[in-house]
Design an enzyme around this catalytic site. Structure first.
Site, PDB file in Angstrom:
ATOM      1  N   GLY A 128      -1.624  -2.809   5.059  1.00 16.56           N
ATOM      2  CA  GLY A 128      -2.628  -2.642   6.112  1.00 16.56           C
ATOM      3  C   GLY A 128      -2.518  -1.296   6.818  1.00 16.56           C
ATOM      4  O   GLY A 128      -3.526  -0.640   7.098  1.00 16.56           O
ATOM      5  N   CYS A 129      -1.299  -0.869   7.077  1.00 21.17           N
ATOM      6  CA  CYS A 129      -1.074   0.398   7.776  1.00 21.17           C
ATOM      7  C   CYS A 129      -1.470   1.584   6.900  1.00 21.17           C
ATOM      8  O   CYS A 129      -1.995   2.583   7.399  1.00 21.17           O
ATOM      9  CB  CYS A 129       0.380   0.501   8.220  1.00 21.17           C
ATOM     10  SG  CYS A 129       0.834  -0.810   9.389  1.00 21.17           S
ATOM     11  N   THR A 130      -1.228   1.463   5.605  1.00 23.79           N
ATOM     12  CA  THR A 130      -1.619   2.523   4.676  1.00 23.79           C
ATOM     13  C   THR A 130      -3.140   2.636   4.624  1.00 23.79           C
ATOM     14  O   THR A 130      -3.697   3.731   4.707  1.00 23.79           O
ATOM     15  CB  THR A 130      -1.048   2.242   3.265  1.00 23.79           C
ATOM     16  OG1 THR A 130       0.385   2.223   3.370  1.00 23.79           O
ATOM     17  CG2 THR A 130      -1.478   3.295   2.273  1.00 23.79           C
TER      18      THR A 130
END
Length: 154
Positions: free
Chosen positions: A44-46
Site C-alpha cells: 500500500g505504501c509503495t
C-alpha cells in the site's frame, strides 16, 4: 485525528532522503502536502508513494512540496526512494513526534490485538501555515489525485 482544518500546522523539522531536511520554517510561504504512511516498501505504501511521484510534475507546477513521513530509518527510506525513483523527500520520524502532532499516531487493531501505529493520512498546509485540508484513514487508490484537486482549489 486531533488536528482540525484552519488550525496552525504543528512545527516540525525532520531529516529526509538524499541528505535533505524538511521543516515548517523552510516551507513558510508556500503550500505543502505531508502524507503519513505505515512502512516503506510495503504494498500500500509503495502504491501511494508511486502515485505521488507520478503526480509530482503537477504538484511542482503549482509550487507545492510533497513530503512522505514514516517511522522508518533513513537507511530504509533511502533504499525505498532509490528502488522506486522517488524524487520528493521521505522524512524519518522514528519517535513519531511529528506523526503524533499531526494526528496520525493512532490506536490500531489486528486480529483482536490493539497497538499504536501510523494511520495512513494526509494533511495539506496552505501558504500561511494553516491546515487547509485533512484526509484521515486514506484509501490509496485515487488519493494523490484527490490531494492535487484540493491543492488546485487553494
Amino acid at each position: 485525528m486531533s488536528l482540525t482544518e484552519g488550525a496552525d500546522a504543528p512545527d516540525f523539522s525532520l531529516p529526509a532522503t538524499y541528505g535533505r531536511s524538511v521543516s515548517l520554517a523552510s516551507l513558510k510561504g508556500k503550500p505543502f502536502v505531508l502524507y503519513f504512511y505505515p512502512r516503506a516498501d510495503t504494498p500500500g505504501c509503495t502504491k501511494e508513494a508511486c502515485a505521488f511521484q507520478e503526480g509530482l510534475p503537477d504538484f511542482s507546477k503549482l509550487d507545492v512540496t510533497v513530503i512522505g513521513v514514516s517511522k522508518d530509518s533513513m537507511k530504509a527510506l533511502e533504499k525505498f526512494a532509490e528502488k522506486y525513483s522517488l524524487q520528493f523527500p521521505l522524512a524519518s520520524d522514528p519517535e513519531a513526534k511529528v506523526i503524533d502532532a499531526y494526528g496520525a499516531w493512532q490506536e490500531k487493531s489486528m486480529y483482536g490485538k490493539k497497538y499504536m501505529g501510523i494511520e495512513r493520512s494526509t494533511v495539506l498546509v496552505d501558504a500561511n501555515g494553516k491546515v487547509a485540508k485533512l484526509w484521515p484513514k486514506v484509501k490509496v487508490t485515487g488519493h494523490a489525485e484527490d490531494v492535487l484537486k484540493a491543492v488546485k482549489a487553494l
